[in-house]
Structure formats: structure tokens, C-alpha cells
Design a protein around this motif. Structure first.
Motif, mmCIF file in Angstrom:
data_model
loop_
_atom_site.group_PDB
_atom_site.id
_atom_site.type_symbol
_atom_site.label_atom_id
_atom_site.label_comp_id
_atom_site.label_asym_id
_atom_site.label_seq_id
_atom_site.Cartn_x
_atom_site.Cartn_y
_atom_site.Cartn_z
ATOM 1 N N ILE A 1 0.830 -1.206 0.000
ATOM 2 C CA ILE A 1 0.000 0.000 0.000
ATOM 3 C C ILE A 1 0.864 1.255 0.000
ATOM 4 C CG2 ILE A 1 -0.179 0.030 2.516
ATOM 5 C CD1 ILE A 1 -3.103 0.970 2.166
ATOM 6 N N CYS A 2 0.359 2.298 -0.660
ATOM 7 C CA CYS A 2 0.964 3.624 -0.559
ATOM 8 C C CYS A 2 -0.132 4.658 -0.800
ATOM 9 C CB CYS A 2 2.118 3.810 -1.541
ATOM 10 S SG CYS A 2 1.663 4.014 -3.261
ATOM 11 N N GLU A 3 0.136 5.871 -0.385
ATOM 12 C CA GLU A 3 -0.794 6.970 -0.629
ATOM 13 C C GLU A 3 -0.148 7.904 -1.636
ATOM 14 O OE1 GLU A 3 -3.642 9.136 2.339
ATOM 15 O OE2 GLU A 3 -1.690 10.124 2.418
ATOM 16 N N ASN A 4 -0.886 8.233 -2.693
ATOM 17 C CA ASN A 4 -0.362 9.108 -3.725
ATOM 18 C C ASN A 4 -0.449 10.565 -3.274
ATOM 19 O OD1 ASN A 4 0.779 9.773 -6.166
ATOM 20 N ND2 ASN A 4 -0.692 8.625 -7.388
ATOM 21 N N ARG A 5 0.230 11.443 -3.991
ATOM 22 C CA ARG A 5 0.243 12.864 -3.642
ATOM 23 C C ARG A 5 -1.156 13.473 -3.699
ATOM 24 N NH1 ARG A 5 5.217 15.765 -4.153
ATOM 25 N NH2 ARG A 5 4.019 17.475 -5.003
ATOM 26 N N ASN A 6 -2.046 12.921 -4.523
ATOM 27 C CA ASN A 6 -3.415 13.414 -4.622
ATOM 28 C C ASN A 6 -4.324 12.755 -3.579
ATOM 29 O OD1 ASN A 6 -3.721 10.851 -5.626
ATOM 30 N ND2 ASN A 6 -4.377 11.478 -7.666
ATOM 31 N N LEU A 7 -3.736 12.015 -2.632
ATOM 32 C CA LEU A 7 -4.391 11.333 -1.508
ATOM 33 C C LEU A 7 -5.156 10.075 -1.911
ATOM 34 C CD1 LEU A 7 -5.543 14.388 0.628
ATOM 35 C CD2 LEU A 7 -3.395 13.113 0.725
ATOM 36 N N ASP A 8 -4.962 9.606 -3.159
ATOM 37 C CA ASP A 8 -5.492 8.297 -3.536
ATOM 38 C C ASP A 8 -4.754 7.226 -2.734
ATOM 39 O OD1 ASP A 8 -7.184 9.332 -5.471
ATOM 40 O OD2 ASP A 8 -5.911 8.759 -7.166
ATOM 41 N N THR B 1 4.801 2.083 -5.045
ATOM 42 C CA THR B 1 5.254 3.382 -4.561
ATOM 43 C C THR B 1 4.752 4.434 -5.540
ATOM 44 O OG1 THR B 1 7.176 4.586 -3.683
ATOM 45 C CG2 THR B 1 7.502 3.380 -5.747
ATOM 46 N N ARG B 2 5.051 5.674 -5.242
ATOM 47 C CA ARG B 2 4.671 6.778 -6.127
ATOM 48 C C ARG B 2 5.840 7.741 -6.200
ATOM 49 N NH1 ARG B 2 5.585 11.167 -2.965
ATOM 50 N NH2 ARG B 2 4.492 11.129 -1.003
ATOM 51 N N ASP B 3 5.807 8.621 -7.188
ATOM 52 C CA ASP B 3 6.882 9.601 -7.318
ATOM 53 C C ASP B 3 6.321 11.016 -7.199
ATOM 54 O OD1 ASP B 3 5.813 10.292 -9.819
ATOM 55 O OD2 ASP B 3 7.312 9.187 -10.945
ATOM 56 N N SER B 4 7.159 12.006 -7.434
ATOM 57 C CA SER B 4 6.760 13.407 -7.247
ATOM 58 C C SER B 4 5.723 13.862 -8.269
ATOM 59 C CB SER B 4 7.989 14.312 -7.313
ATOM 60 O OG SER B 4 8.549 14.260 -8.619
ATOM 61 N N GLN B 5 5.561 13.136 -9.366
ATOM 62 C CA GLN B 5 4.586 13.487 -10.389
ATOM 63 C C GLN B 5 3.297 12.679 -10.240
ATOM 64 O OE1 GLN B 5 6.442 13.166 -14.230
ATOM 65 N NE2 GLN B 5 8.104 14.542 -13.677
ATOM 66 N N HIS C 1 3.005 9.556 -10.366
ATOM 67 C CA HIS C 1 3.041 8.294 -11.096
ATOM 68 C C HIS C 1 3.025 7.174 -10.066
ATOM 69 C CE1 HIS C 1 5.422 10.554 -14.402
ATOM 70 N NE2 HIS C 1 4.116 10.641 -14.626
ATOM 71 N N ILE C 2 2.411 6.065 -10.434
ATOM 72 C CA ILE C 2 2.363 4.887 -9.572
ATOM 73 C C ILE C 2 3.311 3.867 -10.178
ATOM 74 C CG2 ILE C 2 0.888 3.060 -8.645
ATOM 75 C CD1 ILE C 2 -1.481 5.122 -9.093
ATOM 76 N N LEU C 3 4.202 3.336 -9.357
ATOM 77 C CA LEU C 3 5.186 2.364 -9.808
ATOM 78 C C LEU C 3 4.968 1.069 -9.045
ATOM 79 C CD1 LEU C 3 6.612 5.372 -9.546
ATOM 80 C CD2 LEU C 3 8.537 4.117 -10.489
ATOM 81 N N THR C 4 5.020 -0.051 -9.757
ATOM 82 C CA THR C 4 4.900 -1.346 -9.107
ATOM 83 C C THR C 4 5.862 -2.326 -9.744
ATOM 84 O OG1 THR C 4 3.368 -3.079 -8.386
ATOM 85 C CG2 THR C 4 2.997 -2.172 -10.576
ATOM 86 N N SER C 5 6.512 -3.118 -8.913
ATOM 87 C CA SER C 5 7.395 -4.158 -9.449
ATOM 88 C C SER C 5 6.540 -5.350 -9.852
ATOM 89 C CB SER C 5 8.453 -4.548 -8.424
ATOM 90 O OG SER C 5 7.868 -4.942 -7.205
ATOM 91 N N ASP C 6 6.880 -5.924 -10.981
ATOM 92 C CA ASP C 6 6.177 -7.096 -11.523
ATOM 93 C C ASP C 6 7.157 -8.261 -11.469
ATOM 94 O OD1 ASP C 6 4.947 -9.050 -13.067
ATOM 95 O OD2 ASP C 6 4.486 -7.721 -14.738
ATOM 96 N N ASP C 7 6.997 -9.098 -10.465
ATOM 97 C CA ASP C 7 7.922 -10.190 -10.220
ATOM 98 C C ASP C 7 7.962 -11.174 -11.379
ATOM 99 O OD1 ASP C 7 9.660 -11.876 -8.722
ATOM 100 O OD2 ASP C 7 7.947 -13.093 -8.153
ATOM 101 N N ASN C 8 6.833 -11.478 -11.974
ATOM 102 C CA ASN C 8 6.801 -12.466 -13.062
ATOM 103 C C ASN C 8 7.534 -11.986 -14.314
ATOM 104 O OD1 ASN C 8 5.326 -14.304 -11.593
ATOM 105 N ND2 ASN C 8 3.393 -13.884 -12.612
ATOM 106 N N GLY D 1 10.235 -5.539 -3.741
ATOM 107 C CA GLY D 1 9.702 -4.278 -3.267
ATOM 108 C C GLY D 1 10.406 -3.112 -3.919
ATOM 109 N N LEU D 2 9.850 -1.923 -3.731
ATOM 110 C CA LEU D 2 10.432 -0.731 -4.307
ATOM 111 C C LEU D 2 9.988 0.504 -3.545
ATOM 112 C CD1 LEU D 2 8.571 0.094 -7.634
ATOM 113 C CD2 LEU D 2 7.688 -1.414 -5.928
ATOM 114 N N CYS D 3 10.753 1.574 -3.698
ATOM 115 C CA CYS D 3 10.394 2.870 -3.117
ATOM 116 C C CYS D 3 11.111 3.952 -3.903
ATOM 117 C CB CYS D 3 10.735 2.939 -1.629
ATOM 118 S SG CYS D 3 12.487 2.916 -1.263
ATOM 119 N N THR D 4 10.657 5.182 -3.743
ATOM 120 C CA THR D 4 11.320 6.328 -4.346
ATOM 121 C C THR D 4 11.733 7.286 -3.237
ATOM 122 O OG1 THR D 4 9.182 7.412 -4.652
ATOM 123 C CG2 THR D 4 10.076 6.226 -6.547
#
Length: 163
Positions: free
Chosen positions: A42-49, A91-95, A97-104, A131-134
Motif C-alpha cells: 500500500i501507498c498513498e499518492n500525492r493526490n491522496l489516492d 510506490t509513487r513519485d513526485s509526479q 506516477h504509480i510504480l509497481t514491481s512485476d515479479d513475473n 519491493g520498491l520505493c522512491t
């Protein structure tokens, strides 16, 4: 949060030890998240999504601040390996954007705040992404572990992907 009694998953917003919000169902009373104890990130985006990488559902589930479903992202076809999408972190970045690692598929999916696919970042096939983070400078940190036959230990990769 996963409840073993009723096998349901939900997102709970807590403040000062008090439950402020519970997000579990969409507008049609269908579960937003997969049942069972599959991994969820889970993460919260800058727009609070609120953005959830739901491994059991093989999807990214995004709800707005009020808990209303905005979109589901089930991977982008064709993906690099043509193997089902398997999100293993978010995770999310300053813009926003939503980033997710795809293990497969050994890659990172980057989507915009409205769920539109932007691009992939490819990774070594011999690294299993976990996992990942920015950071504040939009560096992407990927955590992975190596395949035993390649004799690799755990690793952290730092990638600068935005200018």
C-alpha cells in the motif's frame, strides 16, 4: 488489514489509535481486494489516492480519499515476457506516477495517477523483485534477491528514471 474469520481484506485508516475509515467494498458491494492472506502492498499518492498492489487479484486497486474506486490496473499487454502481471510492491513519485514491481516479468510498471500505462523499466531476469520505493529526488530503489543457481544475495538497485 486481513480478517481470518471472514477471509476479507480491507484498508483501514487509523489516527491516534482510532479507526477513522474502513475501505472494503465498491459501490456495488463487491470486495475491492482479494480474499485471503495474499500479499498486499500500500501507498498513498500525492493526490491522496490510496494505491494497493494486490498480489492475489494480480492488480493495482486505486481508491480516492473517500474510499471510492477510481480504477484497477491489471498490467499492460503485451508485457515484456507475456506472463501474467504479478505486482510485488508499490510506490509513487513526485509526479503522482504509480510504480509497481512485476515479479513475473522482471520489470517495473509505471502508470499515471489515472491508471494509464506509461512505460516499463526492465530488470535482470535473475533477480526476483520484492519491493520498491522512491526518494525525494525521484530515485527508484528496487529490492530483490537472486536466484540460487546464480549465487546472488539480496540486492538493492538504485535507478534514476526521471530527469
Amino acid at each position: 488489514m486481513y480478517n481470518d474469520e471472514n477471509k476479507q481484506s480491507r484498508v483501514v485508516r487509523i489516527s491516534a489509535s482510532t479507526e477513522k475509515q474502513s475501505i472494503q467494498f465498491d459501490d456495488e458491494s463487491k470486495p475491492l481486494y482479494s480474499c485471503g492472506a495474499s500479499d498486499k502492498y500500500i501507498c498513498e499518492n500525492r493526490n491522496l489516492d490510496i494505491c494497493v498492489a494486490d498480489c492475489g487479484a494480480k492488480a493495482i486497486v486505486v481508491v480516492n480519499q473517500a474510499g471510492k474506486l477510481r480504477f484497477r490496473y491489471n498490467g499492460h499487454i503485451p508485457n515484456p515476457q507475456n506472463i501474467p502481471f504479478n505486482p510485488r510492491g508499490i510506490t509513487r513519485d513526485s509526479q503522482s506516477h504509480i510504480l509497481t514491481s512485476d515479479d513475473n516479468n522482471h520489470c517495473v510498471h509505471i502508470i499515471n495517477e489515472d491508471g494509464q500505462f506509461l512505460h516499463y523499466i526492465g530488470c535482470e531476469k535473475r533477480v526476483t523483485l520484492c519491493g520498491l520505493c522512491t526518494d525525494t529526488e525521484d530515485n527508484l530503489f528496487l529490492f530483490g534477491y537472486g536466484h540460487p543457481s546464480f549465487m546472488l544475495e539480496s540486492c538493492v538497485l538504485k535507478i534514476k528514471y526521471l530527469d
